[in-house]
Design a protein around this motif. Structure first.
Motif, short mmCIF file in Angstrom:
data_model
loop_
_atom_site.label_atom_id
_atom_site.label_comp_id
_atom_site.label_asym_id
_atom_site.label_seq_id
_atom_site.Cartn_x
_atom_site.Cartn_y
_atom_site.Cartn_z
N ASP A 152 0.82 -1.22 0.00
CA ASP A 152 0.00 0.00 0.00
C ASP A 152 0.85 1.27 0.00
OD1 ASP A 152 1.00 -0.34 2.52
OD2 ASP A 152 -0.84 0.31 3.54
N LYS A 153 2.16 1.12 -0.14
CA LYS A 153 3.05 2.28 -0.17
C LYS A 153 3.84 2.35 -1.47
CE LYS A 153 1.99 3.57 4.02
NZ LYS A 153 1.19 4.81 4.20
N GLN A 154 3.35 1.63 -2.48
CA GLN A 154 4.06 1.59 -3.75
C GLN A 154 3.56 2.66 -4.72
OE1 GLN A 154 3.40 -2.47 -4.97
NE2 GLN A 154 4.79 -3.28 -3.40
N VAL A 155 4.48 3.35 -5.32
CA VAL A 155 4.15 4.27 -6.42
C VAL A 155 4.67 3.62 -7.70
CG1 VAL A 155 4.43 6.59 -7.37
CG2 VAL A 155 4.36 6.24 -4.88
N THR A 156 3.76 3.32 -8.60
CA THR A 156 4.11 2.59 -9.82
C THR A 156 3.55 3.32 -11.04
OG1 THR A 156 2.10 1.25 -9.97
CG2 THR A 156 3.85 0.46 -8.49
N PHE A 157 3.87 2.79 -12.22
CA PHE A 157 3.34 3.34 -13.46
C PHE A 157 1.81 3.38 -13.45
CE2 PHE A 157 2.04 2.54 -17.98
CZ PHE A 157 2.38 3.79 -18.47
N ASN A 158 1.21 2.47 -12.70
CA ASN A 158 -0.26 2.39 -12.70
C ASN A 158 -0.95 3.40 -11.81
OD1 ASN A 158 -0.49 0.19 -14.55
ND2 ASN A 158 0.27 -1.15 -12.92
N ASN A 159 -0.19 4.03 -10.90
CA ASN A 159 -0.87 4.97 -9.98
C ASN A 159 -0.13 6.30 -9.78
OD1 ASN A 159 1.26 4.60 -8.16
ND2 ASN A 159 0.17 3.13 -6.88
N TYR A 160 0.99 6.51 -10.47
CA TYR A 160 1.88 7.62 -10.11
C TYR A 160 1.28 8.99 -10.32
CZ TYR A 160 3.26 8.74 -14.97
OH TYR A 160 3.27 9.13 -16.28
N LEU A 161 0.27 9.10 -11.17
CA LEU A 161 -0.31 10.42 -11.42
C LEU A 161 -1.51 10.72 -10.53
CD1 LEU A 161 0.17 10.68 -15.27
CD2 LEU A 161 1.34 11.99 -13.50
N ARG A 162 -1.78 9.80 -9.58
CA ARG A 162 -2.82 10.06 -8.59
C ARG A 162 -2.23 10.82 -7.42
NH1 ARG A 162 -4.64 4.09 -7.95
NH2 ARG A 162 -5.51 3.85 -10.04
N PHE A 163 -2.90 11.89 -6.99
CA PHE A 163 -2.53 12.54 -5.75
C PHE A 163 -2.97 11.64 -4.60
CE2 PHE A 163 -3.43 15.22 -2.11
CZ PHE A 163 -2.31 16.04 -2.05
N PRO A 164 -2.21 11.46 -3.52
CA PRO A 164 -0.94 12.11 -3.20
C PRO A 164 0.30 11.37 -3.68
CG PRO A 164 -1.74 10.93 -1.28
CD PRO A 164 -2.73 10.67 -2.37
N HIS A 165 0.14 10.28 -4.47
CA HIS A 165 1.30 9.57 -5.01
C HIS A 165 2.21 10.53 -5.79
CE1 HIS A 165 -1.98 6.78 -4.39
NE2 HIS A 165 -1.22 5.74 -4.58
N THR A 166 1.56 11.50 -6.44
CA THR A 166 2.29 12.50 -7.23
C THR A 166 3.40 13.18 -6.44
OG1 THR A 166 0.53 14.01 -6.55
CG2 THR A 166 0.40 13.09 -8.77
N ARG A 167 3.19 13.35 -5.15
CA ARG A 167 4.16 14.12 -4.37
C ARG A 167 5.50 13.38 -4.28
NH1 ARG A 167 2.92 17.87 0.20
NH2 ARG A 167 4.36 18.99 -1.16
N TRP A 168 5.48 12.06 -4.41
CA TRP A 168 6.73 11.30 -4.53
C TRP A 168 7.13 11.19 -6.00
CZ3 TRP A 168 8.55 6.92 -6.99
CH2 TRP A 168 9.76 6.41 -6.53
N ALA A 169 6.16 10.91 -6.84
CA ALA A 169 6.44 10.59 -8.24
C ALA A 169 7.12 11.73 -8.99
CB ALA A 169 5.14 10.19 -8.95
N PHE A 170 6.70 12.96 -8.74
CA PHE A 170 7.23 14.07 -9.54
C PHE A 170 8.74 14.28 -9.31
CE2 PHE A 170 2.84 16.40 -9.84
CZ PHE A 170 2.37 15.35 -10.60
N SER A 171 9.26 13.72 -8.22
CA SER A 171 10.71 13.77 -8.00
C SER A 171 11.41 12.46 -8.39
CB SER A 171 11.01 14.07 -6.52
OG SER A 171 10.54 15.36 -6.17
N HIS A 172 10.68 11.54 -9.00
CA HIS A 172 11.25 10.24 -9.35
C HIS A 172 10.75 9.74 -10.70
CE1 HIS A 172 11.65 10.32 -4.93
NE2 HIS A 172 12.69 9.56 -5.11
N ILE A 173 10.50 10.65 -11.62
CA ILE A 173 9.88 10.26 -12.88
C ILE A 173 10.72 9.24 -13.66
CG2 ILE A 173 9.27 11.13 -15.20
CD1 ILE A 173 7.09 11.69 -13.16
#
Lengths: 435, 435
Positions: free
Chosen positions: B51-72
């Motif tokens: 439940d703490k994974q940011v992946t290609f399938n969810n990275y553009l969902r907030f709040p996942h974005t807050r990690w993803a935008f620094s790890h594109i």
């Protein structure tokens, strides 16, 4: 030149290329000149023509590989291994013009020049340091000095070195079990292996890298890591670490060396758990930033962001040479001790040659494997990081010579490179020290 | 604070975030502190918990974005924009401690401090230069000084600047038609538009970025570019350029400004055809290597390697500030003229405010759009690169101030940031020049 034996082809390293192209022996591949990615016209134009595209679906097929290995980040997600923000450390130049014509004998008695050897084993780039100075440096095809190239199993020597550094510091206990660091592996074949057995690849597991067998574990491993496309009905593991938990025991740990990529990812898992730091971050903090690297390196990641320690590192050739030079100088480079002297000594001391001999590497008599480095016997003194398709960092302390090489040999095993590369390196070592 | 109008939400930029999360107004998102990626625990551990994974399938969902935008780059394939091999250019420090407490008024009459404003619009990092010195610099959440962040539509100002440089040099003819450079676009809505109309986004095409409409073209465009997963039965375009060829005409070119991301990719296609060089390479050669950038930048690519000029650039905050400082100094920075003075003057001169006004940006009265920059009227003098979720390079020559900001505002439009950001920037400009 003797054809590589099945044993050499099957056991040496992760046979990614073959997973998509079928057995390499099924066809006579284009030679180095004909398969030059500029000649082939891969990925020219905006967009490239349909028959000139290298994509995730075909990049591991030769000759697409000759472009792809210099552009992995454009095909797969990757994590950065950051250099320091300072200028790169100097690599003094002392170019020699007499190397291309150097003639040497292959094991079958035929002879070849150094220049011919580069094409014979599909070299993408090669750099030679003698006494710390660049005496030779060439880039072919898609590779350029500032462009990282896929290092494949050369990656293993980096995680192996980091692990040995942590053992030296007492952060990692080499005698402890894998399961004590990674409980998720307790029920796998790795659970009761010691960290040392993983570092030296003497774990006893059921795991085949024989690409001609569609049931070989290497297939699922590559799909788990998102290195090759998954079929629509794929039911296997969907991450590197999910796959590792499925690996079964077979035999007795410690009995014999068996080269299996999965060990490197188990080691990375252990190291990351022991330090709370990712492989890429450890590599950046402890090695890359200290080398005075010219370029950021990077590591391929799976869909959970797990860095592929078995073969996913990409780096520039010069930076590979810097690391080789550090290892030649007992860990010292760029004005600082980067790898402890004791760790380099441990690597150079090698593993148990008796356990190595049974693996059948006829091109490597007397060699052994230690901390994920390939090590010649004490009399010869060489040690090397080696990767599929001809990647290497080759350190010959006696000759005061370091060679870093990237290649895209269509035959996906060191067994296809060694009959040319090893005599060439040996001849160059003699030549550079002839005066 | 007034809610952003539909017009502001719908037209400002590529609404990637909304494509996966649904309309932002449907939920009250977590605030900046609660959605901090460290607090959320995204991608901690090896591997991260399910439940703490940011992946290609969810990275553009907030709040996942807050990690993803620094790890594109760990989520998508990317192409490098290389820095020079030298040390980074200096950014002199002159930190001021009086900025956080600076109070300013929003357009609705309420007041807020500068420090509060950072959280109010989900700032991931912000740097302020005054007279060329760093007076303020903060990193929050997943962002660090050495980590590139997704710049989204700030990317557009880079391709726009490069195109304007090529026009200035005579390499590119701004009056020529798009089809004369890219024949594949002849039958599309872009074919008979001039390069100038593309650069200023006055093309007349049928293309909607209204995310709440499942039939909006933005959906297929994002799937074509491999920015979001494709459904199993996906039948649409499978590359950015394949999509562009399908865009239909609607109206009269040149009549009005309409902010549409596709224009930037059309411009990149034109530029790449005119120069034979990729966007990333042009950016590296002409800007990045000359700025003395600290970090390589990178650009997201589609499955044919096409670089996403509409919004795919990632760079470090300090390097964005260096570019802003170059633009403030009429193109000069790091001891050299990087962007010709005439090009900066052309940008600062703005576009036609009459054509801009009809687009309905109430927060930007008197502004216009030129060479893919947002430009205030001559009296105010500011110009800015602006990207979805709050990215900006904001240049205020009168105040001798440059601001670079990265953010992950859950509302995917500048309309959600402007009511806080613009008054904050204006207040800071006054404050820094009060003495």
């Amino acid at each position: 030149m003797k054809p590589a034996t099945h044993r050499q082809l099957g056991c040496l390293t992760l046979l990614l290329g073959s997973l998509m192209s079928g057995p390499a022996s099924a066809q006579t591949p284009l030679d180095a000149k004909a398969s030059d990615p500029q000649v082939m016209g891969w990925m020219q134009g905006f967009p490239p023509a349909a028959d000139k595209q290298v994509t995730f679906n075909n990049y591991l097929r030769f000759p697409h590989t000759r472009w792809a290995f210099s552009h992995i980040r454009e095909l797969l997600p990757t994590a950065t291994v950051g250099r320091a923000g300072t200028a790169a450390s100097p690599l003094p130049q002392a170019p020699r013009t007499d190397i291309d014509a150097l003639e040497f004998q292959l094991t079958d008695g035929t002879s070849m020049t150094w220049a011919q050897s580069l094409d014979a084993n599909y070299t993408d780039g090669i750099i030679v340091l003698h006494r710390g100075k660049v005496v030779y440096e060439r880039y072919m095809g898609a590779l350029q000095a500032d462009r990282p190239h896929m290092a494949f199993s050369v990656t293993k020597s980096f995680i192996g070195t980091l692990a040995a550094m942590l053992v030296e510091e007492g952060v990692l206990d080499a005698q402890a079990s894998v399961a004590s660091y990674v409980p998720e592996l307790a029920d796998s074949g790795f659970g009761d292996a010691s960290v040392r057995q993983v570092m030296d690849m003497t774990t006893a597991i059921r795991y085949s890298e024989t690409y001609s067998d569609p049931g070989a574990e290497i297939w699922e491993y590559s799909r788990a890591g998102n290195l090759i496309p998954r079929p629509a009905d794929y039911k296997g593991a969907t991450s590197l670490y999910a796959f590792l938990q499925k690996v079964q025991p077979e035999g007795q740990h410690g009995d014999a060396f068996a080269y299996r990529t999965v060990n490197s990812d188990v080691l990375a898992w252990v190291v990351q758990r022991a330090t709370g730091t990712s492989f890429a971050e450890l590599l950046a903090q402890r090695i890359w930033s200290k080398l005075g690297a010219e370029q950021d390196a990077y590591i391929v990641v799976d869909q959970l962001g797990t860095q592929f320690a078995g073969g996913g590192m990409n780096a520039s050739l010069r930076d590979m040479a810097r690391f080789g030079e550090a290892m030649r100088n007992n860990g010292r480079f760029n004005g600082q001790q980067i790898v402890p002297e004791a760790v380099v000594a441990d690597i150079r001391g090698g593993g148990d040659p008796g356990k190595f001999a049974s693996a059948g590497y006829t091109a490597l008599p007397g060699w052994s494997y230690r901390n994920m480095w390939w090590v010649a016997d004490a009399e010869q003194g060489m040690f090397a990081a080696r990767g599929i398709h001809g990647q290497t960092i080759y350190v010959d302390p006696t000759a005061e010579m370091v060679i870093a090489r990237f290649a895209s040999n269509p035959i996906a095993a060191n067994g296809a490179n060694d009959p040319v590369s090893l005599p060439a390196y040996a001849a160059l070592a003699r030549h550079l020290n002839a005066r």
